[in-house]
Design a protein around this motif. Structure first.
Motif, PDB file in Angstrom:
ATOM      1  N   GLN A   9       0.704  11.427   8.040  1.00 52.86           N
ATOM      2  CA  GLN A   9       1.168  12.344   7.006  1.00 52.86           C
ATOM      3  C   GLN A   9       0.541  13.729   7.139  1.00 52.86           C
ATOM      4  O   GLN A   9       1.144  14.724   6.744  1.00 52.86           O
ATOM      5  N   SER A  10      -0.667  13.807   7.678  1.00 55.14           N
ATOM      6  CA  SER A  10      -1.358  15.084   7.711  1.00 55.14           C
ATOM      7  C   SER A  10      -0.650  16.124   8.568  1.00 55.14           C
ATOM      8  O   SER A  10      -0.794  17.312   8.357  1.00 55.14           O
ATOM      9  N   ASN A  11       0.147  15.675   9.552  1.00 53.04           N
ATOM     10  CA  ASN A  11       0.841  16.670  10.379  1.00 53.04           C
ATOM     11  C   ASN A  11       2.266  16.930   9.902  1.00 53.04           C
ATOM     12  O   ASN A  11       3.043  17.573  10.578  1.00 53.04           O
ATOM     13  N   GLY A  12       2.578  16.413   8.719  1.00 51.09           N
ATOM     14  CA  GLY A  12       3.844  16.749   8.090  1.00 51.09           C
ATOM     15  C   GLY A  12       5.053  16.055   8.664  1.00 51.09           C
ATOM     16  O   GLY A  12       6.188  16.432   8.392  1.00 51.09           O
ATOM     17  N   ILE A  13       4.828  15.013   9.460  1.00 55.21           N
ATOM     18  CA  ILE A  13       5.984  14.394  10.113  1.00 55.21           C
ATOM     19  C   ILE A  13       6.781  13.486   9.179  1.00 55.21           C
ATOM     20  O   ILE A  13       7.948  13.240   9.390  1.00 55.21           O
ATOM     21  N   GLN A  99       1.175  -5.458   7.012  1.00 54.33           N
ATOM     22  CA  GLN A  99      -0.275  -5.594   6.877  1.00 54.33           C
ATOM     23  C   GLN A  99      -0.951  -6.020   8.185  1.00 54.33           C
ATOM     24  O   GLN A  99      -1.936  -6.762   8.171  1.00 54.33           O
ATOM     25  N   GLN A 100      -0.413  -5.578   9.304  1.00 52.76           N
ATOM     26  CA  GLN A 100      -1.011  -5.908  10.591  1.00 52.76           C
ATOM     27  C   GLN A 100      -0.810  -4.741  11.553  1.00 52.76           C
ATOM     28  O   GLN A 100       0.135  -3.970  11.429  1.00 52.76           O
ATOM     29  N   LYS A 101      -1.717  -4.627  12.523  1.00 54.43           N
ATOM     30  CA  LYS A 101      -1.597  -3.621  13.570  1.00 54.43           C
ATOM     31  C   LYS A 101      -1.274  -4.324  14.880  1.00 54.43           C
ATOM     32  O   LYS A 101      -1.784  -5.410  15.166  1.00 54.43           O
ATOM     33  N   ILE A 272       4.910  -0.997   2.808  1.00 54.46           N
ATOM     34  CA  ILE A 272       4.120  -0.684   1.623  1.00 54.46           C
ATOM     35  C   ILE A 272       2.644  -0.653   2.004  1.00 54.46           C
ATOM     36  O   ILE A 272       2.011  -1.682   2.224  1.00 54.46           O
ATOM     37  N   THR A 273       2.106   0.552   2.104  1.00 53.25           N
ATOM     38  CA  THR A 273       0.687   0.738   2.395  1.00 53.25           C
ATOM     39  C   THR A 273       0.125   1.731   1.382  1.00 53.25           C
ATOM     40  O   THR A 273       0.880   2.403   0.664  1.00 53.25           O
ATOM     41  N   ASN A 274      -1.192   1.840   1.321  1.00 50.10           N
ATOM     42  CA  ASN A 274      -1.810   2.796   0.398  1.00 50.10           C
ATOM     43  C   ASN A 274      -1.353   4.216   0.693  1.00 50.10           C
ATOM     44  O   ASN A 274      -1.174   5.033  -0.216  1.00 50.10           O
ATOM     45  N   ASP A 275      -1.129   4.523   1.983  1.00 48.58           N
ATOM     46  CA  ASP A 275      -0.705   5.878   2.365  1.00 48.58           C
ATOM     47  C   ASP A 275       0.735   6.180   1.966  1.00 48.58           C
ATOM     48  O   ASP A 275       1.095   7.338   1.753  1.00 48.58           O
ATOM     49  N   ILE A 289       5.871  -4.259  -3.371  1.00 51.89           N
ATOM     50  CA  ILE A 289       5.116  -5.371  -2.818  1.00 51.89           C
ATOM     51  C   ILE A 289       5.284  -5.358  -1.306  1.00 51.89           C
ATOM     52  O   ILE A 289       6.389  -5.194  -0.790  1.00 51.89           O
ATOM     53  N   SER A 290       4.187  -5.564  -0.594  1.00 51.35           N
ATOM     54  CA  SER A 290       4.235  -5.596   0.862  1.00 51.35           C
ATOM     55  C   SER A 290       4.649  -6.973   1.357  1.00 51.35           C
ATOM     56  O   SER A 290       4.142  -7.991   0.877  1.00 51.35           O
ATOM     57  N   LYS A 291       5.595  -6.987   2.295  1.00 46.59           N
ATOM     58  CA  LYS A 291       5.877  -8.229   2.990  1.00 46.59           C
ATOM     59  C   LYS A 291       4.604  -8.617   3.745  1.00 46.59           C
ATOM     60  O   LYS A 291       3.925  -7.747   4.270  1.00 46.59           O
ATOM     61  N   PRO A 292       4.262  -9.904   3.791  1.00 42.67           N
ATOM     62  CA  PRO A 292       5.048 -11.058   3.334  1.00 42.67           C
ATOM     63  C   PRO A 292       4.525 -11.677   2.039  1.00 42.67           C
ATOM     64  O   PRO A 292       4.589 -12.890   1.867  1.00 42.67           O
ATOM     65  N   GLU A 293       3.986 -10.870   1.098  1.00 44.93           N
ATOM     66  CA  GLU A 293       3.339 -11.409  -0.103  1.00 44.93           C
ATOM     67  C   GLU A 293       4.377 -11.948  -1.089  1.00 44.93           C
ATOM     68  O   GLU A 293       4.607 -11.402  -2.162  1.00 44.93           O
TER      69      GLU A 293
END
Length: 306
Positions: A9-13, A99-101, A272-275, A289-293
């Protein structure tokens, strides 16, 4: 690592929420063009040393260490059933969703496109379906870019990351037959999983749509027919990434409609992430709600329609 490209987000994309636009990273595997939503991409790096893992899934090349994190490397050539390749143009796409990388090894990363979701065509029934892995087609001049179902790719590799009906069984016997939900989800596999788990939770009256445009048309037709919305639909459940109309734009259209604005909307997405949560808040979603919750999703549905 040389040649690292940050995408955040910081680079405005990232785009303003609710515009029904997205930006995709175009990449190549065996000279075919594919796309991944920029929102999923953390950075793009040059290939580095991969440590093979015995008995891992065939699509997984191994693991790498990236700034203190150990991440799996998924070879997209193996996923797509084409020849593996390692060239000077090869890249690693570092992604985060559900919720995974994870790192995707591709043969080249070419450019970023800003497009509207209504420019993305849903796949033909001849090559779509639960196993196709294609969720959208973008036509650009004489070529096509295929949007892949990355959630399904990761679900095949690690089923534990998916929607699991046993989480809902822990909630006990439930009766929700008189509650009707409209759900927008483009992935055939996730529609089936969602349908099965909602039924287990007692919500058997669920109307599924492949994208936000079809879902909104259905809702708009209901209220224009002078139907009492409170008797017809009790809640809308929507993914974010969908051809024709995404979940943020669907939510915005509902909340801006004089007869639909009080209809609760829950966004259920791998993004769905904090960012990124603020994007759903801006368009007026009651919850995200974030998958897969899935168990948490069911409790939120209970909260807004019971």
């Amino acid at each position: 690592m040389e040649g690292r490209i940050q995408l955040n987000q910081s680079n405005g994309i990232l785009l303003e929420s609710g515009t029904n636009e997205l930006e995709i990273v175009e990449f190549e595997v065996a000279n075919n063009k594919f796309g991944i939503n920029v929102i999923k991409v953390k950075e793009i790096i040059q290939p580095t040393t991969v440590i093979p893992i015995p008995h891992s899934h065939p699509h997984v090349k191994g693991i790498v260490q990236l700034r203190g994190e150990v991440l799996p490397v998924v070879d997209m050539a193996r996923v797509l059933g084409v020849a593996e390749e390692e060239t000077a143009k090869s890249k690693y796409i570092v992604a985060e969703f559900n919720q995974q990388k994870v790192i995707f090894h591709v043969h080249n990363v070419t450019q970023i496109h800003r497009i509207s979701w209504n420019q993305i065509e849903k796949p033909s029934e001849m090559y779509s379906g639960v196993q196709s892995g294609i969720i959208g087609v973008i036509k650009r001049n004489e070529s096509m870019i295929l949007l892949l179902d990355f959630e399904s790719i990761m679900l095949e590799i690690n089923p534990e990351t998916g929607i699991r009906v046993e989480q809902v069984r822990k909630l006990g016997k439930r009766e929700r037959m008189n509650k009707r939900i409209v759900a927008a989800e483009d992935s055939p596999l996730l529609r089936k999983l969602l349908n099965d788990t909602l039924k287990e939770a007692g919500y058997e009256d669920v109307e599924f749509f492949e994208n936000g445009a079809d879902a909104f048309y259905f809702l708009e037709t209901l209220v224009e027919g002078n139907k009492d919305l409170k008797e017809s639909v009790h809640l809308v459940l929507t993914d974010i990434e969908m051809p024709q109309m995404d979940g943020h734009h669907l939510t915005k259209r509902i909340k801006n409609h004089p007869k639909l604005k009080n209809l609760p909307v829950i966004i259920f997405s791998s993004l769905i992430t904090n960012d990124l949560k603020h994007k759903g808040e801006v368009v007026g979603a009651e919850d995200q709600i974030s998958k897969p919750e899935i168990a948490e999703l069911i409790l939120k549905i209970d909260k807004y329609i019971l």
